[in-house]
Design an enzyme around this catalytic site. Structure first.
Site, PDB file in Angstrom:
ATOM      1  N   ASP A  47       0.834  -1.202   0.000  1.00 48.78           N
ATOM      2  CA  ASP A  47       0.000   0.000   0.000  1.00 48.78           C
ATOM      3  C   ASP A  47       0.869   1.253   0.000  1.00 48.78           C
ATOM      4  OD1 ASP A  47      -2.151  -1.643   0.041  1.00 48.78           O
ATOM      5  OD2 ASP A  47      -2.756  -1.204   2.104  1.00 48.78           O
ATOM      6  N   ASP A  51       0.743   4.131  -2.840  1.00 49.38           N
ATOM      7  CA  ASP A  51       0.402   5.510  -2.476  1.00 49.38           C
ATOM      8  C   ASP A  51       1.503   6.479  -2.904  1.00 49.38           C
ATOM      9  OD1 ASP A  51      -2.018   4.796  -1.360  1.00 49.38           O
ATOM     10  OD2 ASP A  51      -1.226   4.630   0.674  1.00 49.38           O
ATOM     11  N   SER A  96     -13.935   6.630  -5.273  1.00 50.42           N
ATOM     12  CA  SER A  96     -12.800   6.420  -4.383  1.00 50.42           C
ATOM     13  C   SER A  96     -12.713   7.616  -3.442  1.00 50.42           C
ATOM     14  CB  SER A  96     -11.505   6.293  -5.189  1.00 50.42           C
ATOM     15  OG  SER A  96     -11.501   5.120  -5.967  1.00 50.42           O
ATOM     16  N   GLU A 126     -15.103   8.199  10.928  1.00 47.21           N
ATOM     17  CA  GLU A 126     -15.308   6.757  11.030  1.00 47.21           C
ATOM     18  C   GLU A 126     -14.030   6.049  10.617  1.00 47.21           C
ATOM     19  OE1 GLU A 126     -17.574   5.740   6.901  1.00 47.21           O
ATOM     20  OE2 GLU A 126     -18.670   6.989   8.331  1.00 47.21           O
ATOM     21  N   LYS A 128     -11.497   3.655   8.694  1.00 47.09           N
ATOM     22  CA  LYS A 128     -11.330   3.194   7.315  1.00 47.09           C
ATOM     23  C   LYS A 128     -10.987   1.703   7.365  1.00 47.09           C
ATOM     24  CE  LYS A 128      -9.110   4.367   2.951  1.00 47.09           C
ATOM     25  NZ  LYS A 128      -8.687   2.994   2.592  1.00 47.09           N
ATOM     26  N   LYS A 332     -16.051  12.853   6.754  1.00 53.55           N
ATOM     27  CA  LYS A 332     -17.073  13.240   5.783  1.00 53.55           C
ATOM     28  C   LYS A 332     -17.881  14.413   6.321  1.00 53.55           C
ATOM     29  CE  LYS A 332     -17.881   8.358   4.553  1.00 53.55           C
ATOM     30  NZ  LYS A 332     -18.892   7.270   4.576  1.00 53.55           N
ATOM     31  N   CYS A 453      30.215 -20.372  19.798  1.00 54.15           N
ATOM     32  CA  CYS A 453      31.169 -21.200  20.541  1.00 54.15           C
ATOM     33  C   CYS A 453      31.502 -22.517  19.853  1.00 54.15           C
ATOM     34  CB  CYS A 453      30.651 -21.463  21.960  1.00 54.15           C
ATOM     35  SG  CYS A 453      29.165 -22.504  22.022  1.00 54.15           S
TER      36      CYS A 453
END
Length: 735
Positions: A47, A51, A96, A126, A128, A332, A453
């Site tokens: 991701d 991005d 989107s 809220e 995601k 929103k 060792c």
């Protein structure tokens, strides 16, 4: 899929060829990544990488607007419909979201909204959800279609699979006087709970496949299965009577149905609708819940950007307390009329934005696999990788647990791998990007001898997956790890006794093992350059550094630590803080623990037969007992200071202590509870009697409130100790 160059621009506005070439390259990479992500559910980019590339493409098009044609990925919704399924045209378009990766970008979005509407309006916050976007249409209360988002206009018809997802309502069940709407189109996320995501990733690795990079791909791969075809293939095999084929296809069908049954749904939007009047996003969620549809109970209406930031910060800290994985917060505008006024671009609404948290899964190159020898001799493979930025820090190493785990994950040296780091959790290699291999990768071979060792390595018991170096007395690696462990916060908490100090003590020959630690003097440390400084005016020869003096003072102070810390510091296998506290509470001294029969030890709550056997075996070793004797002679506390007066006022109670208390250190608070017969644990459950909170209590406080466990502040804790549980319940902090 390559995108054609935009139409030629006038000569004075032509784009430099280097910029145009980079644009073509970015478009191809982004489109290919979208195909792998949305259609094949098998991403080859993390991701974070996607991005970053998408942001570079946006920046390039802002600099050269001629490039931003209608076919550019910046102008379109990410997904496309697969040819596996019939097409479904959404009644209203699905968009989107634009992303914000910093506080400044979130403030910039808020500023644009405020300039457009004249003031900052109430907004919805809220989580995601990291899932698969879907569109559901109910016709007179009955589910008519279930579709993926696709390109936002046309998705894939996966309605057939809805019958296998119990969490997906097939029929609306309105409450009160609310009528069933003749038409209702809703949008949401199909997701897997974290536990299911981990189980299915284990299943992927067992099948020799790349693990899913995130829950979204897991959910998508599960929902977008042709279960109907699997059923037809099974029926055909049964008709032909081919038993081996029947067994295989039945197993595949069962696995597909089991995955579908584990899916969950949460709704976050509405499309076309009739018979219901809506004025705000928050009212919409209330209506959907009243119709029996699943909505989140973590939605908040915020009236200021400061409240939004507080919400973002809270879930940034508590994102792993949620049953599903999240990768950010969606903000929103609440008022639907204002949403209409603000409108949308060709791919995203202007009235919403997604604040993205730092990625927790990235891709990086596995350069090598080496082994580490721990304080109890366990030999653990670990991955050495190209440094990658993940979950807010740069990671170059990650655990691989044991040779069996390396084989199970199927990773090869040279692989491109998915790397996960969840908050403070130790970085973990999830698995390889199998599709990236070019044949140059090689298998890891577990060593047969200790790299420190030279002692032959072997499992302690037949069938053990771990192998160990049996040279516990003198293996340099084990000595270093044990010395370092003594100083850690979970053991004796000796500030200044870190890794470098432990190495110096051994390299300078100041200690033969951890038994010599508490007998160290200033004269001893003067023999080691690590603990000295150059002489000042009037001083003769090397002088103790400030760090050396601090270490000596801390060692002296640590001699009075509670017994349970001494037990942890001795590096007895399986004996951590919980078991050590139980042993100290029940038996009261190292001498009593060493003399106890295994049955007596196993009977202690929180101990059991495995730890009891480990204790018996440890105390049977001569040099282990010598360490205990050396510490005792140096003045280390080897017994609890308590009077055996029978049950105390807190007997039978379980207390969790979190945060910084004003009147007690953590050790003192623990001791105070234990002296009164109570038990102190590190995790909150329904069986917890009280949670004592100080400053910065963290998630344990939130869990206590969620479970209804009484919470005590400093004053309430004093009441508990002085007056007992009944009085303390009256003094509990209101939830």
């Amino acid at each position: 899929m390559a995108v054609a160059d935009p139409a030629p621009a006038p000569a004075d506005a032509r784009v430099p060829e280097a910029a145009r070439a980079r644009w073509r390259e970015l478009v191809d990479v982004v489109e290919q990544a979208r195909t792998r992500y949305y259609q094949q559910d098998a991403p080859t980019l993390s991701d974070e990488e996607y991005d970053r590339l998408f942001r570079e493409l946006q920046d390039l098009e802002r600099e050269h607007p001629q490039l931003a044609g209608g076919d550019s990925p910046t102008q379109t919704v990410g997904g496309r419909r697969s040819e596996m399924f019939e097409p479904v045209t959404h009644l209203e378009r699905m968009y989107s979201l634009d992303n914000a990766f910093s506080v400044e970008e979130l403030q910039s979005w808020a500023g644009r909204v405020e300039r457009e509407v004249g003031t900052f309006p109430p907004v919805i916050c809220e989580l995601k959800v990291d899932g698969l976007a879907v569109d559901l249409v109910y016709d007179h209360g009955v589910l008519r279609s279930l579709a993926t988002r696709g390109d936002g206009r046309v998705g894939e018809d996966v309605t057939y699979n809805a019958q296998f997802v119990p969490a997906l309502p097939r029929r609306l069940t309105p409450t009160g006087d609310l009528p069933v709407p003749p038409l209702l189109e809703v949008r949401g996320e199909i997701y897997f709970p974290v536990a299911e995501f981990e189980r299915i990733n284990d299943e992927q690795l067992a099948l020799g496949l790349s693990p899913f990079a995130n829950p979204r791909n897991t959910a998508a791969g599960s929902l977008r299965q042709r279960v109907d075809r699997r059923q037809e293939e099974l029926e055909a095999a049964q008709a032909r009577g081919r038993e081996s084929t029947i067994v295989r296809q039945r197993a595949e069908l069962d696995r597909a149905v089991q995955r579908l049954a584990a899916l969950r749904l949460v709704l976050h939007g509405i499309g076309a609708h009739e018979g219901v009047t809506l004025t705000s996003q928050s009212q919409t969620y209330d209506v959907l819940a009243a119709l029996g549809l699943p909505v989140s109970d973590r939605v908040r209406v915020c009236s200021s950007l400061a409240e939004v930031q507080a919400y973002v910060d809270f879930y940034g800290e508590h994102r792993h307390d949620v049953e599903h994985e999240i990768d950010g917060v969606v903000v929103k505008v609440d008022d639907l009329a204002l949403q209409g006024r603000l409108g949308s671009t060709s791919r995203a609404p202007r009235w919403a934005i997604a604040y993205k948290y730092a990625p927790e899964v990235v891709r990086t190159r596995l350069l090598d696999i080496r082994v580490n020898v721990g304080r109890t001799g366990r030999v653990t493979p670990f991955a050495v990788m190209e440094p990658a930025r993940v979950a807010g820090s740069t990671v170059s190493m990650a655990t691989l647990h044991n040779a069996d785990e390396v084989r199970r994950k199927g990773v090869l040296i040279g692989d491109l791998v998915f790397l996960r780091k969840a908050g403070d959790v130790i970085p973990e290699v999830l698995g390889p990007v199998v599709e990236d291999r070019d044949g140059s990768e090689r298998e890891f071979v577990m060593p047969t001898h200790c790299p420190e060792c030279g002692t032959p390595l072997a499992p302690e018991k037949e069938g053990d997956v771990d192998i160990r170096c049996p040279n516990s007395r003198s293996c340099p690696a084990q000595l270093r790890e044990r010395l370092f462990h003594v100083g850690t916060r979970g053991a004796m908490d000796v500030e200044g006794l870190g890794w470098k100090a432990a190495v110096a003590l051994l390299d300078c020959g100041l200690v033969a093992d951890e038994g010599d630690l508490f007998a160290l003097t200033g004269q001893d440390l003067l023999r080691c350059p690590f603990f000295t400084r150059e002489p000042g005016p009037g001083e003769d020869g090397p002088q103790l550094s400030e760090n050396a003096r601090h270490v000596l003072a801390q060692l002296e102070q640590a001699k009075g630590r509670p017994l349970w810390r001494v037990l942890v510091a001795l590096s007895i296998r399986h004996v951590g803080p919980t078991a050590a506290q139980a042993l100290a509470r029940e038996l009261g001294s190292v001498e009593a623990i060493a003399a106890a029969e295994p049955e007596r030890l196993a009977a202690v709550e929180g101990v059991g037969p495995v730890i009891a056997d480990a204790l018996r075996e440890w105390f049977e070793v001569d040099w282990h007992r010598e360490v205990v004797d050396k510490w005792a002679r140096a003045g280390v506390r080897m017994a609890e200071e308590r009077a055996d007066t029978g049950p105390g006022p807190l007997t039978g109670l379980t207390v969790v202590i979190t945060g910084t208390l004003a009147d007690y250190s953590r050790d003192a608070a623990t001791a105070a509870v234990q002296q009164r017969g109570g038990k102190v644990t590190g995790s909150v459950s329904k069986k917890t009697s009280f949670v004592v909170v100080g400053d910065n209590p963290g998630s344990k406080y939130d869990k206590a409130l969620a479970l209804g466990v009484p919470v005590l502040d400093d004053a309430g804790f004093a009441v508990l100790l002085a007056d007992g549980p009944e009085a303390a319940r009256s003094a509990a902090v209101p939830g």
